[in-house]
Design a protein around this motif. Structure first.
Motif, PDB file in Angstrom:
ATOM      1  N   ALA A   7      40.203  11.577 -17.160  1.00  0.00           N
ATOM      2  CA  ALA A   7      40.640   9.918 -17.260  1.00  0.00           C
ATOM      3  C   ALA A   7      39.605   9.098 -16.699  1.00  0.00           C
ATOM      4  O   ALA A   7      38.992   9.257 -15.413  1.00  0.00           O
ATOM      5  CB  ALA A   7      41.749   9.727 -16.799  1.00  0.00           C
ATOM      6  N   LYS A   8      39.028   8.209 -17.442  1.00  0.00           N
ATOM      7  CA  LYS A   8      38.137   7.232 -16.727  1.00  0.00           C
ATOM      8  C   LYS A   8      39.041   5.935 -16.620  1.00  0.00           C
ATOM      9  O   LYS A   8      39.929   5.595 -17.056  1.00  0.00           O
ATOM     10  CB  LYS A   8      37.111   6.904 -18.136  1.00  0.00           C
ATOM     11  CG  LYS A   8      36.094   5.673 -17.698  1.00  0.00           C
ATOM     12  CD  LYS A   8      36.578   4.369 -18.041  1.00  0.00           C
ATOM     13  CE  LYS A   8      37.173   3.988 -19.336  1.00  0.00           C
ATOM     14  NZ  LYS A   8      37.583   2.686 -19.569  1.00  0.00           N
ATOM     15  N   ILE A   9      38.643   5.474 -15.120  1.00  0.00           N
ATOM     16  CA  ILE A   9      39.019   3.966 -15.083  1.00  0.00           C
ATOM     17  C   ILE A   9      37.785   2.990 -14.783  1.00  0.00           C
ATOM     18  O   ILE A   9      36.665   3.579 -14.368  1.00  0.00           O
ATOM     19  CB  ILE A   9      40.136   3.924 -13.824  1.00  0.00           C
ATOM     20  CG1 ILE A   9      39.400   4.699 -12.546  1.00  0.00           C
ATOM     21  CG2 ILE A   9      41.407   5.000 -14.040  1.00  0.00           C
ATOM     22  CD1 ILE A   9      40.265   4.409 -11.466  1.00  0.00           C
ATOM     23  N   ASN A  10      38.090   1.535 -14.847  1.00  0.00           N
ATOM     24  CA  ASN A  10      37.133   0.692 -14.618  1.00  0.00           C
ATOM     25  C   ASN A  10      37.460   0.326 -13.351  1.00  0.00           C
ATOM     26  O   ASN A  10      38.607  -0.579 -13.162  1.00  0.00           O
ATOM     27  CB  ASN A  10      36.932  -0.285 -15.471  1.00  0.00           C
ATOM     28  CG  ASN A  10      36.747   0.223 -17.093  1.00  0.00           C
ATOM     29  OD1 ASN A  10      37.628   0.788 -17.595  1.00  0.00           O
ATOM     30  ND2 ASN A  10      35.390   0.280 -17.278  1.00  0.00           N
ATOM     31  N   LEU A  11      36.969   0.379 -12.294  1.00  0.00           N
ATOM     32  CA  LEU A  11      37.104  -0.058 -10.846  1.00  0.00           C
ATOM     33  C   LEU A  11      37.022  -1.547 -10.887  1.00  0.00           C
ATOM     34  O   LEU A  11      37.767  -2.509 -10.246  1.00  0.00           O
ATOM     35  CB  LEU A  11      36.354   0.334  -9.738  1.00  0.00           C
ATOM     36  CG  LEU A  11      36.364   1.818  -9.458  1.00  0.00           C
ATOM     37  CD1 LEU A  11      35.449   2.430  -8.640  1.00  0.00           C
ATOM     38  CD2 LEU A  11      37.779   2.332  -8.893  1.00  0.00           C
ATOM     39  N   ALA A  92      44.376   3.300 -24.476  1.00  0.00           N
ATOM     40  CA  ALA A  92      45.020   2.825 -23.288  1.00  0.00           C
ATOM     41  C   ALA A  92      44.220   2.417 -22.125  1.00  0.00           C
ATOM     42  O   ALA A  92      44.481   2.441 -20.898  1.00  0.00           O
ATOM     43  CB  ALA A  92      45.918   4.387 -22.723  1.00  0.00           C
ATOM     44  N   GLY A  93      43.043   2.239 -22.400  1.00  0.00           N
ATOM     45  CA  GLY A  93      41.957   1.931 -21.514  1.00  0.00           C
ATOM     46  C   GLY A  93      41.632   3.137 -20.478  1.00  0.00           C
ATOM     47  O   GLY A  93      40.786   2.630 -19.477  1.00  0.00           O
ATOM     48  N   LEU A  94      41.786   4.241 -20.822  1.00  0.00           N
ATOM     49  CA  LEU A  94      41.367   5.424 -19.960  1.00  0.00           C
ATOM     50  C   LEU A  94      40.141   6.008 -20.518  1.00  0.00           C
ATOM     51  O   LEU A  94      40.007   7.310 -20.155  1.00  0.00           O
ATOM     52  CB  LEU A  94      42.540   6.183 -19.744  1.00  0.00           C
ATOM     53  CG  LEU A  94      43.553   5.963 -19.128  1.00  0.00           C
ATOM     54  CD1 LEU A  94      44.755   6.632 -19.252  1.00  0.00           C
ATOM     55  CD2 LEU A  94      43.523   5.396 -17.568  1.00  0.00           C
ATOM     56  N   GLY A  95      39.790   5.641 -21.710  1.00  0.00           N
ATOM     57  CA  GLY A  95      38.499   6.380 -22.187  1.00  0.00           C
ATOM     58  C   GLY A  95      39.029   7.669 -22.728  1.00  0.00           C
ATOM     59  O   GLY A  95      38.195   8.644 -22.863  1.00  0.00           O
ATOM     60  N   GLY A  96      40.213   8.080 -23.240  1.00  0.00           N
ATOM     61  CA  GLY A  96      40.566   9.167 -23.606  1.00  0.00           C
ATOM     62  C   GLY A  96      39.890   9.747 -24.545  1.00  0.00           C
ATOM     63  O   GLY A  96      39.229  11.200 -24.301  1.00  0.00           O
ATOM     64  N   GLY A  97      39.438   9.271 -25.733  1.00  0.00           N
ATOM     65  CA  GLY A  97      38.752  10.020 -26.684  1.00  0.00           C
ATOM     66  C   GLY A  97      37.377  10.232 -26.222  1.00  0.00           C
ATOM     67  O   GLY A  97      36.558  11.244 -26.433  1.00  0.00           O
ATOM     68  N   SER A  98      36.748   9.244 -25.483  1.00  0.00           N
ATOM     69  CA  SER A  98      35.355   9.336 -24.758  1.00  0.00           C
ATOM     70  C   SER A  98      35.314  10.553 -23.957  1.00  0.00           C
ATOM     71  O   SER A  98      34.366  11.237 -24.011  1.00  0.00           O
ATOM     72  CB  SER A  98      34.883   8.092 -24.117  1.00  0.00           C
ATOM     73  OG  SER A  98      34.827   6.958 -25.191  1.00  0.00           O
ATOM     74  N   SER A 135      30.840  12.302 -15.743  1.00  0.00           N
ATOM     75  CA  SER A 135      32.228  11.856 -15.172  1.00  0.00           C
ATOM     76  C   SER A 135      32.071  11.780 -13.696  1.00  0.00           C
ATOM     77  O   SER A 135      32.853  12.400 -12.926  1.00  0.00           O
ATOM     78  CB  SER A 135      33.170  13.041 -15.628  1.00  0.00           C
ATOM     79  OG  SER A 135      33.791  12.825 -16.829  1.00  0.00           O
ATOM     80  N   GLU A 136      31.169  11.146 -13.325  1.00  0.00           N
ATOM     81  CA  GLU A 136      30.862  10.755 -11.921  1.00  0.00           C
ATOM     82  C   GLU A 136      30.868   9.099 -11.962  1.00  0.00           C
ATOM     83  O   GLU A 136      30.471   8.555 -12.757  1.00  0.00           O
ATOM     84  CB  GLU A 136      29.568  11.370 -11.478  1.00  0.00           C
ATOM     85  CG  GLU A 136      29.576  12.888 -11.445  1.00  0.00           C
ATOM     86  CD  GLU A 136      30.400  13.394 -10.195  1.00  0.00           C
ATOM     87  OE1 GLU A 136      30.607  12.828  -9.442  1.00  0.00           O
ATOM     88  OE2 GLU A 136      30.636  14.841 -10.262  1.00  0.00           O
ATOM     89  N   ALA A 137      31.151   8.803 -10.697  1.00  0.00           N
ATOM     90  CA  ALA A 137      31.189   7.212 -10.538  1.00  0.00           C
ATOM     91  C   ALA A 137      29.956   6.744 -10.789  1.00  0.00           C
ATOM     92  O   ALA A 137      28.747   7.254 -10.387  1.00  0.00           O
ATOM     93  CB  ALA A 137      31.910   6.944  -9.153  1.00  0.00           C
ATOM     94  N   CYS A 138      29.882   5.404 -11.532  1.00  0.00           N
ATOM     95  CA  CYS A 138      28.387   4.996 -11.965  1.00  0.00           C
ATOM     96  C   CYS A 138      28.858   3.626 -12.242  1.00  0.00           C
ATOM     97  O   CYS A 138      29.761   3.208 -12.592  1.00  0.00           O
ATOM     98  CB  CYS A 138      27.635   5.646 -12.783  1.00  0.00           C
ATOM     99  SG  CYS A 138      28.565   5.965 -14.409  1.00  0.00           S
ATOM    100  N   ILE A 139      27.512   2.694 -12.281  1.00  0.00           N
ATOM    101  CA  ILE A 139      27.458   1.578 -13.028  1.00  0.00           C
ATOM    102  C   ILE A 139      27.100   1.541 -14.378  1.00  0.00           C
ATOM    103  O   ILE A 139      26.219   2.202 -14.717  1.00  0.00           O
ATOM    104  CB  ILE A 139      26.710   0.632 -12.108  1.00  0.00           C
ATOM    105  CG1 ILE A 139      27.035   0.318 -10.569  1.00  0.00           C
ATOM    106  CG2 ILE A 139      26.378  -0.791 -12.843  1.00  0.00           C
ATOM    107  CD1 ILE A 139      28.209  -0.342 -10.467  1.00  0.00           C
TER     108      ILE A 139
END
Length: 268
Positions: A7-11, A92-98, A135-139
């Motif tokens: 799951a992706k989140i935007n900090l 849902a804002g979690l980038g599920g498909g991506s 799937s690692e933290a990045c800008i």
């Protein structure tokens, strides 16, 4: 073969301007949770995708989802039969498909290798897909596809994801953005960017889905050191110093708001 679509989140997510091509220029700090959808695959005579899990019904066309499109985008020696366990809510804002597409890229990479232009192939599938491959933290800058390293001092942080079970169109939220440029992301490690940044799509999303405000209000009473909406919503997240506080918050929300979806995990 088996792979988690994290799951992706935007900090933090700062939308800077509308571009002439219709997209939005933005700056975001991507982070990833150690849980998500699950993909399994095996070699077969023709590519296929089978969906299962709580949110499988949210995929309108299993033959034209991002898993199928990712398979079609990648050359390899064998076709793959993929089973997608859809644990993340859709839109849902979690980038599920991506995240699912990123997991396909990793499955193919580990067995067959990826073409040299894999980043361009990923970007053609969606703005979040290149970040979701690693799937690692990045800008992320531009539309989110221009990636830069981010010092990840939040790795292992307990995180709670909460969604009011209300799908929300990314396109509609961006269209409702008020056009206010809140400036660039702050410099520094992930923790500083998260604390000092924000998400300036939040107001537009709440207008379309008022339940987001309820979720954020609940999360701010959990003892989390940060709570925020992810992406264009409607999922919100809370970050905790201690796993025990996270577990207590999850249990209380499960009791008080059983109609809400939640997932516990740690940041990768």
């Amino acid at each position: 073969m088996r792979e988690t679509a994290y799951a992706k989140i935007n900090l933090a997510l700062h939308v800077r301007r509308r571009r002439e091509d219709g997209y939005h220029e933005l700056e975001t700090a991507f982070a990833f949770v150690d849980r998500g959808d699950v993909l399994s695959a095996k070699a077969t005579e023709a590519d296929s995708v089978t969906t299962m899990g709580e949110f499988a019904s949210g995929i309108d066309n299993p033959l034209d989802n991002l898993v199928s499109r990712a398979l079609a985008a990648l050359p390899r020696a064998n076709s793959l039969a993929v089973t997608l366990e859809k644990n993340l809510p859709v839109a849902a804002g979690l980038g599920g498909g991506s995240a699912d597409a990123g997991a396909v890229f990793r499955l193919v990479r580990d067995v067959y290798g990826l073409p040299d232009d894999w980043r361009e192939r990923a970007a053609r599938l969606g703005a979040d897909v290149p970040a979701c491959v690693e799937s690692e933290a990045c800008i992320g800058r531009g539309t989110g596809t221009e990636l830069a390293p981010l010092e990840n001092d939040l790795r292992g942080t307990p995180v709670l994801l909460v969604n009011p079970r209300m799908p929300l169109s990314t396109k509609s939220v961006f269209a409702a953005w008020d056009g206010t440029d809140c400036g660039p992301l702050p410099d520094g490690p992930a923790s500083g960017v998260a604390r000092e940044g924000g998400n300036n799509l939040e107001a537009a999303a709440i207008v379309q889905c008022p339940q987001i405000a309820d979720v954020l209000a609940e999360l701010r009473e959990t003892g989390a050191f940060l709570s925020r909406m992810s992406g264009s919503g409607a999922t919100c997240f809370a970050l905790f110093e201690r796993a025990e506080t996270q577990a207590d918050a999850a249990a209380r929300l499960a009791s008080d708001r059983p109609d809400w979806w939640q997932m516990q995990g740690k940041l990768r």
